[in-house]
Scaffold this motif. Sequence first.
Motif, PDB file in Angstrom:
ATOM      1  N   SER A 113       0.832  -1.207   0.000  1.00 42.54           N
ATOM      2  CA  SER A 113       0.000   0.000   0.000  1.00 42.54           C
ATOM      3  C   SER A 113       0.866   1.256   0.000  1.00 42.54           C
ATOM      4  CB  SER A 113      -0.931  -0.002   1.214  1.00 42.54           C
ATOM      5  OG  SER A 113      -1.810  -1.109   1.167  1.00 42.54           O
ATOM      6  N   ALA A 114       1.925   1.255   0.822  1.00 42.08           N
ATOM      7  CA  ALA A 114       2.822   2.410   0.853  1.00 42.08           C
ATOM      8  C   ALA A 114       3.545   2.570  -0.486  1.00 42.08           C
ATOM      9  CB  ALA A 114       3.833   2.251   1.985  1.00 42.08           C
ATOM     10  N   SER A 115       3.904   1.451  -1.107  1.00 34.49           N
ATOM     11  CA  SER A 115       4.587   1.505  -2.399  1.00 34.49           C
ATOM     12  C   SER A 115       3.667   2.081  -3.465  1.00 34.49           C
ATOM     13  CB  SER A 115       5.056   0.104  -2.802  1.00 34.49           C
ATOM     14  OG  SER A 115       5.952  -0.426  -1.847  1.00 34.49           O
ATOM     15  N   ARG A 116       2.417   1.699  -3.435  1.00 30.94           N
ATOM     16  CA  ARG A 116       1.469   2.243  -4.411  1.00 30.94           C
ATOM     17  C   ARG A 116       1.368   3.757  -4.278  1.00 30.94           C
ATOM     18  NH1 ARG A 116      -3.156  -1.952  -2.596  1.00 30.94           N
ATOM     19  NH2 ARG A 116      -2.109  -3.880  -3.213  1.00 30.94           N
ATOM     20  N   THR A 117       1.301   4.232  -3.038  1.00 24.21           N
ATOM     21  CA  THR A 117       1.205   5.674  -2.816  1.00 24.21           C
ATOM     22  C   THR A 117       2.435   6.386  -3.359  1.00 24.21           C
ATOM     23  OG1 THR A 117      -0.093   5.268  -0.807  1.00 24.21           O
ATOM     24  CG2 THR A 117       0.886   7.452  -1.072  1.00 24.21           C
ATOM     25  N   ALA A 118       3.603   5.800  -3.156  1.00 23.28           N
ATOM     26  CA  ALA A 118       4.834   6.423  -3.658  1.00 23.28           C
ATOM     27  C   ALA A 118       4.837   6.491  -5.179  1.00 23.28           C
ATOM     28  CB  ALA A 118       6.048   5.642  -3.154  1.00 23.28           C
ATOM     29  N   PHE A 119       4.341   5.466  -5.828  1.00 22.99           N
ATOM     30  CA  PHE A 119       4.321   5.441  -7.291  1.00 22.99           C
ATOM     31  C   PHE A 119       3.343   6.466  -7.874  1.00 22.99           C
ATOM     32  CE2 PHE A 119       6.313   1.175  -7.080  1.00 22.99           C
ATOM     33  CZ  PHE A 119       7.294   1.372  -8.032  1.00 22.99           C
ATOM     34  N   LEU A 120       2.380   6.907  -7.079  1.00 24.71           N
ATOM     35  CA  LEU A 120       1.401   7.874  -7.571  1.00 24.71           C
ATOM     36  C   LEU A 120       1.922   9.306  -7.568  1.00 24.71           C
ATOM     37  CD1 LEU A 120      -1.901   6.597  -5.912  1.00 24.71           C
ATOM     38  CD2 LEU A 120      -1.140   6.280  -8.265  1.00 24.71           C
ATOM     39  N   ILE A 121       3.061   9.558  -6.933  1.00 26.14           N
ATOM     40  CA  ILE A 121       3.560  10.932  -6.798  1.00 26.14           C
ATOM     41  C   ILE A 121       3.765  11.614  -8.144  1.00 26.14           C
ATOM     42  CG2 ILE A 121       5.533  12.307  -6.027  1.00 26.14           C
ATOM     43  CD1 ILE A 121       5.757  10.438  -3.630  1.00 26.14           C
ATOM     44  N   PRO A 122       4.401  10.983  -9.146  1.00 29.94           N
ATOM     45  CA  PRO A 122       4.596  11.695 -10.429  1.00 29.94           C
ATOM     46  C   PRO A 122       3.293  12.155 -11.074  1.00 29.94           C
ATOM     47  CG  PRO A 122       5.941   9.707 -10.345  1.00 29.94           C
ATOM     48  CD  PRO A 122       5.028   9.651  -9.169  1.00 29.94           C
ATOM     49  N   PHE A 179       2.714   6.771 -16.229  1.00 25.72           N
ATOM     50  CA  PHE A 179       2.491   5.330 -16.088  1.00 25.72           C
ATOM     51  C   PHE A 179       1.716   4.992 -14.815  1.00 25.72           C
ATOM     52  CE2 PHE A 179       6.216   5.375 -13.306  1.00 25.72           C
ATOM     53  CZ  PHE A 179       5.922   4.381 -12.390  1.00 25.72           C
ATOM     54  N   PRO A 180       1.774   5.821 -13.716  1.00 28.65           N
ATOM     55  CA  PRO A 180       0.948   5.500 -12.550  1.00 28.65           C
ATOM     56  C   PRO A 180      -0.544   5.473 -12.841  1.00 28.65           C
ATOM     57  CG  PRO A 180       2.652   7.066 -11.947  1.00 28.65           C
ATOM     58  CD  PRO A 180       2.685   6.954 -13.424  1.00 28.65           C
ATOM     59  N   PHE A 181      -0.991   6.202 -13.859  1.00 26.34           N
ATOM     60  CA  PHE A 181      -2.416   6.158 -14.213  1.00 26.34           C
ATOM     61  C   PHE A 181      -2.815   4.745 -14.646  1.00 26.34           C
ATOM     62  CE2 PHE A 181      -5.716   6.456 -17.506  1.00 26.34           C
ATOM     63  CZ  PHE A 181      -6.726   7.066 -16.794  1.00 26.34           C
ATOM     64  N   THR A 182      -2.020   4.153 -15.529  1.00 22.48           N
ATOM     65  CA  THR A 182      -2.286   2.771 -15.946  1.00 22.48           C
ATOM     66  C   THR A 182      -2.149   1.823 -14.774  1.00 22.48           C
ATOM     67  OG1 THR A 182      -1.489   3.247 -18.181  1.00 22.48           O
ATOM     68  CG2 THR A 182      -1.586   0.937 -17.515  1.00 22.48           C
ATOM     69  N   MET A 183      -1.116   2.015 -13.965  1.00 21.09           N
ATOM     70  CA  MET A 183      -0.916   1.153 -12.801  1.00 21.09           C
ATOM     71  C   MET A 183      -2.131   1.167 -11.884  1.00 21.09           C
ATOM     72  SD  MET A 183       1.748   1.706  -9.663  1.00 21.09           S
ATOM     73  CE  MET A 183       0.576   2.854  -8.938  1.00 21.09           C
ATOM     74  N   LEU A 184      -2.657   2.354 -11.614  1.00 21.46           N
ATOM     75  CA  LEU A 184      -3.805   2.477 -10.708  1.00 21.46           C
ATOM     76  C   LEU A 184      -5.045   1.798 -11.283  1.00 21.46           C
ATOM     77  CD1 LEU A 184      -4.486   3.838  -7.991  1.00 21.46           C
ATOM     78  CD2 LEU A 184      -5.278   5.808  -9.285  1.00 21.46           C
ATOM     79  N   MET A 185      -5.303   2.009 -12.570  1.00 24.07           N
ATOM     80  CA  MET A 185      -6.475   1.401 -13.202  1.00 24.07           C
ATOM     81  C   MET A 185      -6.367  -0.120 -13.241  1.00 24.07           C
ATOM     82  SD  MET A 185      -8.560   3.900 -14.179  1.00 24.07           S
ATOM     83  CE  MET A 185      -9.471   3.395 -15.635  1.00 24.07           C
ATOM     84  N   VAL A 186      -5.173  -0.619 -13.581  1.00 22.43           N
ATOM     85  CA  VAL A 186      -4.987  -2.075 -13.653  1.00 22.43           C
ATOM     86  C   VAL A 186      -5.065  -2.690 -12.265  1.00 22.43           C
ATOM     87  CG1 VAL A 186      -3.370  -3.905 -14.279  1.00 22.43           C
ATOM     88  CG2 VAL A 186      -3.684  -1.954 -15.793  1.00 22.43           C
TER      89      VAL A 186
END
Length: 306
Positions: A113-122, A179-186
Amino acid sequence: MVAVFLRGAGWQAQRQRAFMVGLAPALLVLVAITLVPAGALVVGSLTPLSLTDPANTFRFDDPLVNYRHLLADERFLQSIGTQLKLSLSSVALQLSFGLCIALLLNGRSRVLSASRTAFLIPMVLPPVVVALIWKILYTPDISPMHRALEAIGWPVRSLIANPDTALWAITVAETWQWFPFTMLMVLAALQTLPPDPVEAANLDGASRWQLFRYIVFPHIRPVLVVCGLFRLIDSFKAFPLIYVLTDGGPGTVTEVTNYYGFIQAFNFSYWGYGSAIAVAILTGVFLLSWAVGKLGWNSHEQHPEH
């Protein structure tokens, strides 16, 4: 007034009219902020609208003159090729990286969960801030990336000053931001994957690749199509990155179509010609998005069992 409008009709008709009454304010706002400016854009593209020649601004004697000039404008045609290279490569990379990282982060734990949040920063950073970050990374005198490469004996020229790498440098920055947009949707789609088919496949001895190919991928394919469409449309708006990183250069190697329209409209004050470029971009985006969406959904509809 609403009661008078709804009186004397059946329940279904009243329901539809109530929906129309409720939608009317939103539709008026939508018309005011989208259709009216779009109509003004189309009208402007049919005139020689220019601040350098105000006397002949609103002439309609030759409404297609700007579009004929577009077909003969080599710089405009080159900008289309540059735009397609940037859009297709960046969207492909965003989908690929987003999918891979979503598969790696698909799980239920605090660390993930923390990793996902970090990937959303960009994705939540303003585009200008992203452009400034990559401007620093691509500037050899102040870039920690360049200094690290020099320390290991592998000095690299400025990527945004090299005609062979400038467009790819922008592609990398665009991919990093979105790329975080695709990551979040997937990830959202993976969380809704039914466990029964996965358990049955594991019991049958399916490999990881077979599990992904025949169960996971068909489930997330519609989401990937939607992500591709959204990112394809948005890739035509990569203006801040180009403006800050390269200003369309070196030469014109990173001059995409909307940037060329910006130059014509605001640098040279050819607003009619710039409007024609904008209309051409809108038309191209609609056609390209329709084709990608049609192919993607048709492919999905051919396998209803998934």
